[in-house]
Design a protein around this motif. Structure first.
Motif, PDB file in Angstrom:
ATOM      1  N   SER A 248       0.856  -1.191   0.000  1.00  0.00           N
ATOM      2  CA  SER A 248       0.000   0.000   0.000  1.00  0.00           C
ATOM      3  C   SER A 248       0.890   1.238   0.000  1.00  0.00           C
ATOM      4  O   SER A 248       2.098   1.154   0.202  1.00  0.00           O
ATOM      5  CB  SER A 248      -0.914  -0.008   1.227  1.00  0.00           C
ATOM      6  OG  SER A 248      -0.140   0.038   2.425  1.00  0.00           O
ATOM      7  N   GLY A 249       0.281   2.391  -0.250  1.00  0.00           N
ATOM      8  CA  GLY A 249       1.012   3.647  -0.176  1.00  0.00           C
ATOM      9  C   GLY A 249       1.882   3.968  -1.381  1.00  0.00           C
ATOM     10  O   GLY A 249       2.725   4.878  -1.301  1.00  0.00           O
ATOM     11  N   LEU A 250       1.694   3.265  -2.498  1.00  0.00           N
ATOM     12  CA  LEU A 250       2.559   3.490  -3.664  1.00  0.00           C
ATOM     13  C   LEU A 250       1.874   4.299  -4.769  1.00  0.00           C
ATOM     14  O   LEU A 250       2.415   4.422  -5.870  1.00  0.00           O
ATOM     15  CB  LEU A 250       3.041   2.146  -4.230  1.00  0.00           C
ATOM     16  CG  LEU A 250       3.969   1.348  -3.323  1.00  0.00           C
ATOM     17  CD1 LEU A 250       4.399   0.057  -4.020  1.00  0.00           C
ATOM     18  CD2 LEU A 250       5.199   2.166  -2.939  1.00  0.00           C
ATOM     19  N   ARG A 251       0.708   4.862  -4.482  1.00  0.00           N
ATOM     20  CA  ARG A 251       0.051   5.684  -5.492  1.00  0.00           C
ATOM     21  C   ARG A 251       0.930   6.846  -5.967  1.00  0.00           C
ATOM     22  O   ARG A 251       1.002   7.126  -7.171  1.00  0.00           O
ATOM     23  CB  ARG A 251      -1.274   6.214  -4.962  1.00  0.00           C
ATOM     24  CG  ARG A 251      -2.470   5.306  -5.259  1.00  0.00           C
ATOM     25  CD  ARG A 251      -3.760   5.982  -4.830  1.00  0.00           C
ATOM     26  NE  ARG A 251      -4.929   5.244  -5.248  1.00  0.00           N
ATOM     27  CZ  ARG A 251      -6.172   5.593  -4.961  1.00  0.00           C
ATOM     28  NH1 ARG A 251      -6.385   6.691  -4.226  1.00  0.00           N
ATOM     29  NH2 ARG A 251      -7.197   4.893  -5.369  1.00  0.00           N
ATOM     30  N   VAL A 319      -3.893  -1.120  -3.421  1.00  0.00           N
ATOM     31  CA  VAL A 319      -2.883  -2.150  -3.170  1.00  0.00           C
ATOM     32  C   VAL A 319      -2.174  -2.429  -4.484  1.00  0.00           C
ATOM     33  O   VAL A 319      -2.812  -2.670  -5.509  1.00  0.00           O
ATOM     34  CB  VAL A 319      -3.506  -3.438  -2.604  1.00  0.00           C
ATOM     35  CG1 VAL A 319      -2.444  -4.526  -2.474  1.00  0.00           C
ATOM     36  CG2 VAL A 319      -4.157  -3.161  -1.258  1.00  0.00           C
ATOM     37  N   THR A 320      -0.857  -2.376  -4.455  1.00  0.00           N
ATOM     38  CA  THR A 320      -0.043  -2.564  -5.660  1.00  0.00           C
ATOM     39  C   THR A 320       0.609  -3.937  -5.627  1.00  0.00           C
ATOM     40  O   THR A 320       1.465  -4.197  -4.768  1.00  0.00           O
ATOM     41  CB  THR A 320       1.053  -1.487  -5.757  1.00  0.00           C
ATOM     42  OG1 THR A 320       0.443  -0.196  -5.748  1.00  0.00           O
ATOM     43  CG2 THR A 320       1.889  -1.664  -7.017  1.00  0.00           C
ATOM     44  N   PRO A 321       0.256  -4.845  -6.540  1.00  0.00           N
ATOM     45  CA  PRO A 321       0.989  -6.121  -6.646  1.00  0.00           C
ATOM     46  C   PRO A 321       2.346  -5.872  -7.305  1.00  0.00           C
ATOM     47  O   PRO A 321       2.468  -5.085  -8.253  1.00  0.00           O
ATOM     48  CB  PRO A 321       0.088  -6.977  -7.541  1.00  0.00           C
ATOM     49  CG  PRO A 321      -1.215  -6.246  -7.631  1.00  0.00           C
ATOM     50  CD  PRO A 321      -0.898  -4.808  -7.447  1.00  0.00           C
ATOM     51  N   ILE A 322       3.337  -6.551  -6.805  1.00  0.00           N
ATOM     52  CA  ILE A 322       4.700  -6.417  -7.331  1.00  0.00           C
ATOM     53  C   ILE A 322       5.285  -7.805  -7.507  1.00  0.00           C
ATOM     54  O   ILE A 322       5.253  -8.630  -6.588  1.00  0.00           O
ATOM     55  CB  ILE A 322       5.597  -5.609  -6.369  1.00  0.00           C
ATOM     56  CG1 ILE A 322       5.007  -4.212  -6.124  1.00  0.00           C
ATOM     57  CG2 ILE A 322       7.024  -5.501  -6.915  1.00  0.00           C
ATOM     58  CD1 ILE A 322       5.649  -3.487  -4.956  1.00  0.00           C
ATOM     59  N   LEU A 364      13.453  -0.371   0.114  1.00  0.00           N
ATOM     60  CA  LEU A 364      13.295   0.690  -0.884  1.00  0.00           C
ATOM     61  C   LEU A 364      11.842   1.158  -0.951  1.00  0.00           C
ATOM     62  O   LEU A 364      11.568   2.361  -0.994  1.00  0.00           O
ATOM     63  CB  LEU A 364      13.750   0.193  -2.249  1.00  0.00           C
ATOM     64  CG  LEU A 364      13.536   1.173  -3.417  1.00  0.00           C
ATOM     65  CD1 LEU A 364      14.457   2.371  -3.270  1.00  0.00           C
ATOM     66  CD2 LEU A 364      13.752   0.488  -4.753  1.00  0.00           C
ATOM     67  N   LEU A 365      10.907   0.215  -0.964  1.00  0.00           N
ATOM     68  CA  LEU A 365       9.494   0.580  -1.023  1.00  0.00           C
ATOM     69  C   LEU A 365       9.080   1.374   0.220  1.00  0.00           C
ATOM     70  O   LEU A 365       8.291   2.323   0.132  1.00  0.00           O
ATOM     71  CB  LEU A 365       8.637  -0.671  -1.163  1.00  0.00           C
ATOM     72  CG  LEU A 365       8.833  -1.465  -2.470  1.00  0.00           C
ATOM     73  CD1 LEU A 365       8.022  -2.748  -2.424  1.00  0.00           C
ATOM     74  CD2 LEU A 365       8.449  -0.627  -3.679  1.00  0.00           C
ATOM     75  N   ARG A 366       9.635   1.007   1.356  1.00  0.00           N
ATOM     76  CA  ARG A 366       9.347   1.745   2.584  1.00  0.00           C
ATOM     77  C   ARG A 366       9.887   3.172   2.493  1.00  0.00           C
ATOM     78  O   ARG A 366       9.244   4.120   2.951  1.00  0.00           O
ATOM     79  CB  ARG A 366       9.960   0.998   3.769  1.00  0.00           C
ATOM     80  CG  ARG A 366       9.456   1.459   5.128  1.00  0.00           C
ATOM     81  CD  ARG A 366       9.717   0.434   6.220  1.00  0.00           C
ATOM     82  NE  ARG A 366      11.076  -0.080   6.184  1.00  0.00           N
ATOM     83  CZ  ARG A 366      11.377  -1.361   5.999  1.00  0.00           C
ATOM     84  NH1 ARG A 366      10.409  -2.257   5.816  1.00  0.00           N
ATOM     85  NH2 ARG A 366      12.644  -1.764   5.993  1.00  0.00           N
ATOM     86  N   ALA A 367      11.039   3.322   1.835  1.00  0.00           N
ATOM     87  CA  ALA A 367      11.663   4.642   1.713  1.00  0.00           C
ATOM     88  C   ALA A 367      10.868   5.590   0.814  1.00  0.00           C
ATOM     89  O   ALA A 367      11.015   6.810   0.917  1.00  0.00           O
ATOM     90  CB  ALA A 367      13.096   4.499   1.185  1.00  0.00           C
ATOM     91  N   VAL A 368      10.040   5.043  -0.084  1.00  0.00           N
ATOM     92  CA  VAL A 368       9.221   5.897  -0.958  1.00  0.00           C
ATOM     93  C   VAL A 368       7.784   5.981  -0.458  1.00  0.00           C
ATOM     94  O   VAL A 368       6.894   6.414  -1.197  1.00  0.00           O
ATOM     95  CB  VAL A 368       9.261   5.407  -2.424  1.00  0.00           C
ATOM     96  CG1 VAL A 368      10.659   5.516  -2.987  1.00  0.00           C
ATOM     97  CG2 VAL A 368       8.718   3.984  -2.554  1.00  0.00           C
ATOM     98  N   GLY A 369       7.548   5.566   0.783  1.00  0.00           N
ATOM     99  CA  GLY A 369       6.236   5.720   1.387  1.00  0.00           C
ATOM    100  C   GLY A 369       5.353   4.499   1.337  1.00  0.00           C
ATOM    101  O   GLY A 369       4.183   4.557   1.745  1.00  0.00           O
ATOM    102  N   GLY A 370       5.874   3.375   0.845  1.00  0.00           N
ATOM    103  CA  GLY A 370       5.079   2.166   0.739  1.00  0.00           C
ATOM    104  C   GLY A 370       5.152   1.299   1.987  1.00  0.00           C
ATOM    105  O   GLY A 370       6.036   1.453   2.823  1.00  0.00           O
ATOM    106  N   ARG A 371       4.209   0.402   2.081  1.00  0.00           N
ATOM    107  CA  ARG A 371       4.191  -0.569   3.175  1.00  0.00           C
ATOM    108  C   ARG A 371       3.839  -1.929   2.599  1.00  0.00           C
ATOM    109  O   ARG A 371       2.773  -2.092   1.993  1.00  0.00           O
ATOM    110  CB  ARG A 371       3.160  -0.166   4.221  1.00  0.00           C
ATOM    111  CG  ARG A 371       3.054  -1.156   5.380  1.00  0.00           C
ATOM    112  CD  ARG A 371       1.872  -0.822   6.259  1.00  0.00           C
ATOM    113  NE  ARG A 371       1.685  -1.815   7.304  1.00  0.00           N
ATOM    114  CZ  ARG A 371       0.572  -1.958   8.029  1.00  0.00           C
ATOM    115  NH1 ARG A 371      -0.457  -1.145   7.811  1.00  0.00           N
ATOM    116  NH2 ARG A 371       0.486  -2.890   8.941  1.00  0.00           N
ATOM    117  N   VAL A 372       4.723  -2.892   2.749  1.00  0.00           N
ATOM    118  CA  VAL A 372       4.484  -4.233   2.226  1.00  0.00           C
ATOM    119  C   VAL A 372       3.554  -4.973   3.171  1.00  0.00           C
ATOM    120  O   VAL A 372       3.870  -5.181   4.344  1.00  0.00           O
ATOM    121  CB  VAL A 372       5.815  -5.003   2.043  1.00  0.00           C
ATOM    122  CG1 VAL A 372       5.541  -6.432   1.593  1.00  0.00           C
ATOM    123  CG2 VAL A 372       6.700  -4.287   1.022  1.00  0.00           C
TER     124      VAL A 372
END
Length: 471
Positions: A248-251, A319-322, A364-372
């Motif tokens: 989440s948080g990757l918009r 929610v962003t699937p990766i 890295l995802l956490r550093a751009v505001g995302g949460r896995v």
């Protein structure tokens, strides 16, 4: 194909996917060719299919082109299958065309140098229209990572807007170079036939030729060999199965795409590099750009005609699937004798804590505001980056398919698809597999059609008599 055995071809190509297309493009000379496309009757509607395959087929109003169903091997495991359609898996998802770097796993057994490999890459790409690949600099806060638009196959040279039909368009063009007969069916087995080979079809017909070129895909090739050489007791292949992350948080990251970026749900790629080596490759998906039937197929396993042509709601991007491919997410699958089921899947028990590239991507995802929110390893065989097909004779050791065929058939049967890629890197391997297929096919035709129509006596080998028996 009624009466096909009465016609003797220079070459039979088994398969009609990317490798077969590349091989056709690489060959030259006045060849008489039969192409067994692999097409078959629709799969049972209850068969588990990847949601994207099911959704795209539903959007087109056609049946999914799959065959050679392999049982999951244990209760709860999903079945595997081979593609059974002209164009292969490229029909069903946005095919990424990526050439590997010099430090990655490029086919050094086929090319003189990495630069030589890139010449074949250029030849393959000249057949298609490819969009994307632009780097988006200054967005990721950590060194060693590259954010970019996905480099997606968008069409063919002749039909630039072909989209997911691009491989089909190029197949028609490549096959048209030769005096070729297109056989809509599947090969059952191969067997020696006088000074050549006989390809038996599941439909009951047969095709005779001087040589056979295998491009049926890894599962298709495995099952064909298990049915043809009765002393084989198993086949095994590798799959680069990605980690699946849901974040989440990757918009804001998804919105960083420039205005010229296509509205494709395969939205961004993140590559991690160590010098000339790609150590991880991630695809980020914006589900608000996906077909609504894709969400339906993923959630309930079904598609609906009333949803055809509709796009998912904007909320789907919450929610962003990766998908994340790393150097450790390689797994292997073993197929039982006669290709009737999976007897082992290895690698699926790997824990996320053992893969540093996964930990780096999470940070890295956490550093751009995302949460896995969740992480899992794709089940072995469902990554679809198949390679390194091996077979094991009864009482013998595992052997790569190229060595096995050279020993058993001499130059009579060769394989050119992903089955002969010994290793793959983290990037999508389709372009590399096609480059190798094109070069192998070009070598087959060095000196024109004579290499197919008449072998020098000193290079002939007696045909293997264990092939083609059914007892």
């Amino acid at each position: 194909m009624t009466g096909a055995a009465a016609v003797r071809y220079d070459l039979v190509i088994i398969g009609s996917g990317p490798a077969a297309i590349a091989a056709l493009d690489g060959m030259s000379g006045p060849l008489r060719i039969a192409i067994v496309t692999g097409e078959t009757l629709p799969a049972d509607r209850r068969t588990w299919l990847h949601p994207k395959v099911r959704a795209v087929a539903a959007e087109r109003g056609e049946h999914a082109g799959v065959a050679d169903l392999l049982g999951g091997g244990k209760q709860g495991s999903k079945s595997l299958w081979a593609t059974a359609a002209i164009g292969g898996l490229a029909n069903y998802w946005g095919q990424q065309f990526v050439a590997v770097d010099a430090g990655d796993a490029w086919p050094a057994d086929t090319f003189r140098s990495h630069a030589d490999y890139l010449t074949e890459v250029d030849a393959i790409e000249s057949l298609f229209r490819v969009g994307g690949g632009e780097a988006l600099d200054g967005i990721l806060p950590r060194p060693g990572y590259r954010l970019a638009l996905p480099r997606l196959l968008t069409g063919s040279t002749d039909v630039p807007a072909a989209g997911l039909s691009a491989m089909r368009e190029v197949f028609a063009t490549a096959a048209g170079k030769f005096s070729s007969d297109i056989v809509a069916g599947r090969a059952h087995s191969i067997a020696p036939d006088r000074d050549g080979w006989m390809v038996r079809l599941i439909s009951g017909g047969a095709i005779a030729a001087k040589r056979v070129l295998l491009a049926a895909g890894v599962i298709g090739n495995a099952q064909l060999l298990l049915r043809s050489f009765t002393d084989l007791e198993a086949a095994s292949f590798a799959d680069h199965a990605p980690w699946m992350l849901y974040a989440s948080g990757l918009r804001p990251l998804l919105r960083s795409r420039p205005d010229f970026a296509p509205n494709h749900f395969n939205a961004l790629t993140i590559e991690q590099h160590d010098g000339a080596t790609c150590t991880s490759f991630a695809s980020l998906y914006d589900m608000s750009l996906a077909d609504l039937n894709l969400l339906s197929a993923a959630i309930v396993g079904r598609c609906f005609s009333v949803l055809r042509g509709r796009v998912a709601p904007r909320a789907a991007s919450l929610v962003t699937p990766i998908q994340l491919w790393t150097r450790r997410s390689i797994v292997r699958i073993e197929i039982a004798s006669m290709g009737t089921g999976i007897v082992a899947r290895s690698g699926g028990a790997m824990r996320s804590g053992r893969d540093p590239a996964l930990a780096d991507m999470t940070a890295l995802l956490r550093a751009v505001g995302g949460r896995v929110l969740r992480t899992s390893l794709t089940a072995p065989g469902l990554g679809f980056h198949y390679h390194d097909l091996q077979v094991r004779p009864r009482g013998g050791a595992w052997r790569g398919i190229a060595d096995f065929l050279e020993d058993r058939t001499g130059p009579g049967v060769i394989c050119v698809d992903g089955a002969v890629l010994d290793a793959v890197g983290c990037c999508p391997p389709t372009l590399t597999a096609m480059a190798k297929a094109r070069r192998l096919a070009a070598r087959l035709c060095d000196g024109g059609a004579d290499i197919l129509r008449s072998e020098p006596e000193q290079t002939k080998r007696p045909p293997d008599r264990t092939a083609g028996r059914t007892g």
